[in-house]
Design an enzyme around this catalytic site. Sequence first.
Site, mmCIF file in Angstrom:
data_model
loop_
_atom_site.group_PDB
_atom_site.id
_atom_site.type_symbol
_atom_site.label_atom_id
_atom_site.label_comp_id
_atom_site.label_asym_id
_atom_site.label_seq_id
_atom_site.Cartn_x
_atom_site.Cartn_y
_atom_site.Cartn_z
ATOM 1 N N LYS A 182 27.439 44.398 -21.052
ATOM 2 C CA LYS A 182 27.178 44.332 -19.610
ATOM 3 C C LYS A 182 25.988 45.231 -19.272
ATOM 4 O O LYS A 182 26.086 46.444 -19.280
ATOM 5 C CB LYS A 182 28.388 44.774 -18.776
ATOM 6 C CG LYS A 182 28.177 44.322 -17.329
ATOM 7 C CD LYS A 182 28.855 45.148 -16.277
ATOM 8 C CE LYS A 182 28.117 46.352 -15.820
ATOM 9 N NZ LYS A 182 26.857 46.104 -15.084
ATOM 10 N N GLU A 257 27.142 58.298 -23.497
ATOM 11 C CA GLU A 257 25.843 58.985 -23.526
ATOM 12 C C GLU A 257 25.398 59.085 -22.082
ATOM 13 O O GLU A 257 25.132 58.068 -21.438
ATOM 14 C CB GLU A 257 24.859 58.181 -24.359
ATOM 15 C CG GLU A 257 25.298 58.057 -25.803
ATOM 16 C CD GLU A 257 24.313 57.311 -26.673
ATOM 17 O OE1 GLU A 257 23.357 56.710 -26.132
ATOM 18 O OE2 GLU A 257 24.500 57.312 -27.888
ATOM 19 N N CYS A 290 16.682 60.072 -19.636
ATOM 20 C CA CYS A 290 17.802 61.014 -19.766
ATOM 21 C C CYS A 290 17.423 62.235 -20.581
ATOM 22 O O CYS A 290 17.912 63.325 -20.343
ATOM 23 C CB CYS A 290 18.988 60.300 -20.402
ATOM 24 S SG CYS A 290 18.595 59.578 -21.996
ATOM 25 N N GLU A 391 20.882 66.448 -12.268
ATOM 26 C CA GLU A 391 19.873 65.501 -12.749
ATOM 27 C C GLU A 391 19.289 64.713 -11.568
ATOM 28 O O GLU A 391 20.041 64.109 -10.802
ATOM 29 C CB GLU A 391 20.533 64.534 -13.734
ATOM 30 C CG GLU A 391 19.570 63.510 -14.298
ATOM 31 C CD GLU A 391 20.265 62.450 -15.154
ATOM 32 O OE1 GLU A 391 21.238 61.837 -14.678
ATOM 33 O OE2 GLU A 391 19.835 62.243 -16.296
HETATM 34 P P1 NAD Z 1 25.405 54.240 -13.855
HETATM 35 O O1 NAD Z 1 26.431 55.116 -14.460
HETATM 36 O O2 NAD Z 1 25.386 54.084 -12.398
HETATM 37 O O3 NAD Z 1 25.510 52.772 -14.457
HETATM 38 C C1 NAD Z 1 25.460 52.544 -15.848
HETATM 39 C C2 NAD Z 1 26.200 51.258 -16.165
HETATM 40 O O4 NAD Z 1 27.573 51.458 -15.893
HETATM 41 C C3 NAD Z 1 25.776 50.058 -15.323
HETATM 42 O O5 NAD Z 1 25.782 48.913 -16.127
HETATM 43 C C4 NAD Z 1 26.861 49.989 -14.273
HETATM 44 O O6 NAD Z 1 27.029 48.703 -13.751
HETATM 45 C C5 NAD Z 1 28.072 50.414 -15.080
HETATM 46 N N1 NAD Z 1 29.181 50.967 -14.318
HETATM 47 C C6 NAD Z 1 29.126 51.731 -13.212
HETATM 48 N N2 NAD Z 1 30.377 52.030 -12.791
HETATM 49 C C7 NAD Z 1 31.234 51.444 -13.658
HETATM 50 C C8 NAD Z 1 32.666 51.383 -13.757
HETATM 51 N N3 NAD Z 1 33.451 51.997 -12.878
HETATM 52 N N4 NAD Z 1 33.193 50.692 -14.778
HETATM 53 C C9 NAD Z 1 32.422 50.069 -15.676
HETATM 54 N N5 NAD Z 1 31.076 50.071 -15.620
HETATM 55 C C10 NAD Z 1 30.478 50.768 -14.621
HETATM 56 O O7 NAD Z 1 24.005 54.778 -14.412
HETATM 57 P P2 NAD Z 1 22.547 54.234 -14.073
HETATM 58 O O8 NAD Z 1 22.179 54.712 -12.729
HETATM 59 O O9 NAD Z 1 22.450 52.791 -14.413
HETATM 60 O O10 NAD Z 1 21.704 55.010 -15.187
HETATM 61 C C11 NAD Z 1 21.213 56.282 -15.035
HETATM 62 C C12 NAD Z 1 22.052 57.285 -15.781
HETATM 63 O O11 NAD Z 1 22.136 56.959 -17.171
HETATM 64 C C13 NAD Z 1 21.436 58.667 -15.746
HETATM 65 O O12 NAD Z 1 22.429 59.633 -15.533
HETATM 66 C C14 NAD Z 1 20.838 58.806 -17.130
HETATM 67 O O13 NAD Z 1 20.626 60.131 -17.558
HETATM 68 C C15 NAD Z 1 21.841 58.110 -17.956
HETATM 69 N N6 NAD Z 1 21.292 57.750 -19.265
HETATM 70 C C16 NAD Z 1 21.745 58.399 -20.389
HETATM 71 C C17 NAD Z 1 21.216 58.090 -21.633
HETATM 72 C C18 NAD Z 1 21.692 58.779 -22.895
HETATM 73 O O14 NAD Z 1 21.400 58.272 -23.961
HETATM 74 N N7 NAD Z 1 22.408 59.881 -22.802
HETATM 75 C C19 NAD Z 1 20.225 57.116 -21.737
HETATM 76 C C20 NAD Z 1 19.783 56.486 -20.587
HETATM 77 C C21 NAD Z 1 20.334 56.807 -19.357
#
Ligand code: NAD
Length: 492
Positions: A182, A257, A290, A391
């Site tokens: 997803k 992550e 990130c 962040e």
């Molecule tokens: P997000 O957590 O809002 O969403 C990430 C994914 O999770 C999306 O596909 C979203 O639809 C899904 N999601 C959200 N709520 C959910 C739930 N309750 N159940 C199941 N799925 C759910 O994050 P974002 O805004 O898309 O991405 C940014 C974040 O990702 C930042 O915090 C960034 O640092 C982090 N990030 C981390 C890494 C790493 O490798 N550590 C890499 C890239 C991004």
Amino acid sequence: MDDHRVQVAGTSVSTWHYLGGRRVGSPATFEVRSPLDWSWKLADVARGDADTARAAVDAAQAAFPAWAALTPAERGVHLHRLADAIDAEVARIAEVECADMAMLHASLHARVIPRGAANLRNYADLAVAHEERTWSSKGTANRVLRMPAGPAVIITPWNAPWLLSTWKLAPALAAGNPVVLKPAEWAPLSASLLADLAEQAGLPPGVLNVVQGRGEEVGAALVADPRVARISFTGSPEAARHIGQAAARNLVPFTAELGGKGPLLVFEDADLEAAARTAAGQYDDSGQVCLAGTRLLVHEAVHEEFLARFHAHVDAHVLGDSRDPATTISPLIHPAHLERVAGFVDRARAAGDRVVRGGQRAEVAGVSDGLFYEPTLIEPAANDHEIVQREVFGPVLTVQSFATEQEAIALANSTAYGLSGIVFTGSAQRAERVGRAVRAGTVWVNTFLVRDLTAPFGGMGISGIGREGGEFALEFHAELKTLQILEGSTRT
Ligand code: NAD
């Protein structure tokens, strides 16, 4: 006529889910726009719900026995084929990904998209090369078997959809687990291309399923399904907490992550030019990275000189259209995210932090509806201020100075995150000492973003749970079984 297909940057992209080898729609859709120009609507994409999630897990579950029964070498043939299909379409994937989430086209084309193929090959080979541990003890022959675990759910964020989808897909498939992927609702299109390529490459139906939609809807339904054997998530700590609760209810292993607030330490014995260049590079992709070192921590003796060099590098940045090779800073992903970034800076100002440069939206000539924010540097009035502790995920860095190595380490480790750290020093002893002391899953010394696909990757603190990469992801996707046979008790 495939009426679920749209043209994006000259490439046909399906707006439907991909379930059990078939394209399937949903009663509802969501709109996807391009951050390159917010008036550019890319697609209305099928918005999955609980029924979609159930159908996707059905498909993965149905594919599991046959996929798990293949040898690693046989699965490896499929992974190599998919890698070849990716290699043949790098240019198209880069165009679509660029339109969808605005990472610089040059780096997508040269580095990010091909890495998806490299990752698949890497895991295909790693799974084959893995040797079973066998030994004899207490009159029994012992073997450690790696059994495929079952359907895996992979959930990715918008800031690196292709990179992270393929990074997570490869070990799951290599280990024998069919996948439901997803992608994030703000950038779902490259995952749809991945489904097309999987079909072209002859991946058996149900081995890769792609569902689109909102996290709280289809995402939550997927992770709540008790048939799911593994959950691999990249995104925010907030979403991870929800997903972790679902994983806990079903007692399912889960890797996360998450976000970062990495320190970039500059010691008095560092190559200041390299440090300043790297620090200015933290604005790349508008800071939506990130791993970025967003807290500049600089020894007081070199603070001024470092900042002079840093400003010179930032002055050379060019905000613009990500497709233009001259551009070095791309737009932010979404108007809501731009608002969020601006909110952090406004609150920092109100809290008494000093905005050293930037601190406002930027206009870019020739780009209508641009989502740009100026590269911003903030000197916080106190270390416990929000701008230091949370962040931002935008082009906003903080700068603080320190007097001793001990103080530097204390500042570096003063947030709840622990994803990455960057250290600039000319001393081998200090590199070792500080490298060990910084609380982070990855610490780079005198370099940044160099990654070996076989190294463990993940975060400490609220930056994550578990490690992916190399053997670590294969281990996560396997059920380890100890098989003990009484020696001499069986005949061939
Ligand atoms: P997000 O957590 O809002 O969403 C990430 C994914 O999770 C999306 O596909 C979203 O639809 C899904 N999601 C959200 N709520 C959910 C739930 N309750 N159940 C199941 N799925 C759910 O994050 P974002 O805004 O898309 O991405 C940014 C974040 O990702 C930042 O915090 C960034 O640092 C982090 N990030 C981390 C890494 C790493 O490798 N550590 C890499 C890239 C991004």
